[in-house]
Design an enzyme around this catalytic site. Structure first.
Site, PDB file in Angstrom:
ATOM      1  CB  CYS A  78      -0.856   0.166   1.324  1.00 30.79           C
ATOM      2  SG  CYS A  78      -1.757   1.481   1.531  1.00 30.79           S
ATOM      3  CB  CYS A 190      -3.228   4.137  -5.459  1.00 32.93           C
ATOM      4  SG  CYS A 190      -4.594   3.321  -4.124  1.00 32.93           S
TER       5      CYS A 190
HETATM    6  N1  DGL Z   1      -4.231   0.649  -1.874  1.00 30.59           N
HETATM    7  C1  DGL Z   1      -3.473   1.874  -1.154  1.00 30.59           C
HETATM    8  C2  DGL Z   1      -2.388   2.335  -1.965  1.00 30.59           C
HETATM    9  O1  DGL Z   1      -1.539   2.207  -2.334  1.00 30.59           O
HETATM   10  C3  DGL Z   1      -4.658   3.069  -0.397  1.00 30.59           C
HETATM   11  C4  DGL Z   1      -6.003   3.087  -0.765  1.00 30.59           C
HETATM   12  C5  DGL Z   1      -6.568   3.711   0.262  1.00 30.59           C
HETATM   13  O2  DGL Z   1      -7.034   2.989   1.098  1.00 30.59           O
HETATM   14  O3  DGL Z   1      -7.197   4.831   0.151  1.00 30.59           O
HETATM   15  O4  DGL Z   1      -2.319   3.736  -1.687  1.00 30.59           O
END
Ligand code: DGL
Length: 264
Positions: A78, A190
């Site tokens: 993430c 993301c």
């Molecule tokens: N998948 C996450 C990222 O790479 C975050 C998405 C979220 O929870 O807002 O930043």
């Protein structure tokens, strides 16, 4: 090397939700023989819309849970969680902790000598963080990097809404006023965004490169395990767990992985 019962052989993965599966998918391509524990903090998704302090608390809690289950490495799959907490997690555990950050450097290199710019798509929190600003300052002296938060894509992925019409309607709204033709490389900063790789490619056109950090993170993980002599310890098993409403195992993460395997 001999396996000992007290030596954890699983690799932990952590995300706010299903985004981390796009990184797990890359790890599975390189290391299908390892065992994985995937934790989705779906009780607190989206991280990108929360404050830094909130996300720090959620990530520490989730990572402590994973550490308590026993892992030989942790991948913070993430970008948002990485920017907030990866340094602290590295100090906290005695196993390797890997993060993921927007692939701005390869994107800028790719556009060197061209007249086109780089667009980084990420969460609002990632883009607000100092870590991101420092990264851009270091790799982009020519100031050719722009950024845009796309919180709607996180929501769509969490709701398993991948229909082209629905996604394109959101993109139309989100990119209003943005001159998409100015960009030669788009960074998917993301981990939820690779689910939309095909529709984003159609949106930007075939001449635009979309790049994400997942493949590099998976290669890094393999390299770290190899140099520690800790590869080939598993059987290809994946355990999923989640927080909040999904804690009882109600969400079928395999559906999202199947979806990814169909498109990438
Ligand atoms: N998948 C996450 C990222 O790479 C975050 C998405 C979220 O929870 O807002 O930043």
């Amino acid at each position: 090397m001999k396996k000992s019962a007290s030596r954890p052989a699983r690799i932990g993965f952590l995300d706010s939700g299903v985004g981390g599966l796009t990184v797990l998918q890359e790890a599975l391509k390189l290391m299908p023989d390892e065992d994985y524990l995937f934790y989705a903090d779906t009780g607190h998704v989206p991280y990108g819309e929360k404050t830094k302090e909130e996300v720090r608390g959620y990530v520490l809690e989730a990572a402590d849970y994973i550490a308590g289950q026993g892992v030989k490495a942790l991948v913070v799959a993430c970008n948002t969680a990485t920017s907030i907490a990866v340094d602290e997690l590295r100090r906290r555990y005695d196993f390797p902790v890997l993060g993921i950050e927007p692939a701005v450097k390869p994107a800028v290199l790719r556009e060197e000598g061209s007249r086109r710019k780089v667009l980084v798509l990420a969460t609002a929190l990632t883009l607000r963080e100092e870590k991101y600003h420092r990264l851009v300052e270091t790799v982009d002296p020519g100031e050719r990097v722009d950024s845009l938060a796309l919180p709607g894509l996180v929501r769509l992925a969490e709701n398993f809404e991948f229909g082209e019409e629905r996604v394109t309607a959101y993109l139309r709204e989100a990119f209003e006023g943005v001159n998409c033709e100015a960009y030669g490389t788009v960074v998917l900063g993301c981990t939820h965004f690779p689910y939309f790789q095909q529709v984003l490619q159609r949106w930007f056109g075939p001449g635009v490169a979309l790049i994400s950090g997942g493949p590099g993170t998976a290669r890094n993980l393999r390299r770290i395990l190899e140099s520690a002599g800790r590869r080939h310890e598993g059987t290809g098993r994946i355990d999923f767990c989640a927080s909040g409403r999904d804690a009882e195992g109600s969400r079928n993460f395999g559906d999202w992985l199947d979806r990814l395997n169909r498109i990438r």
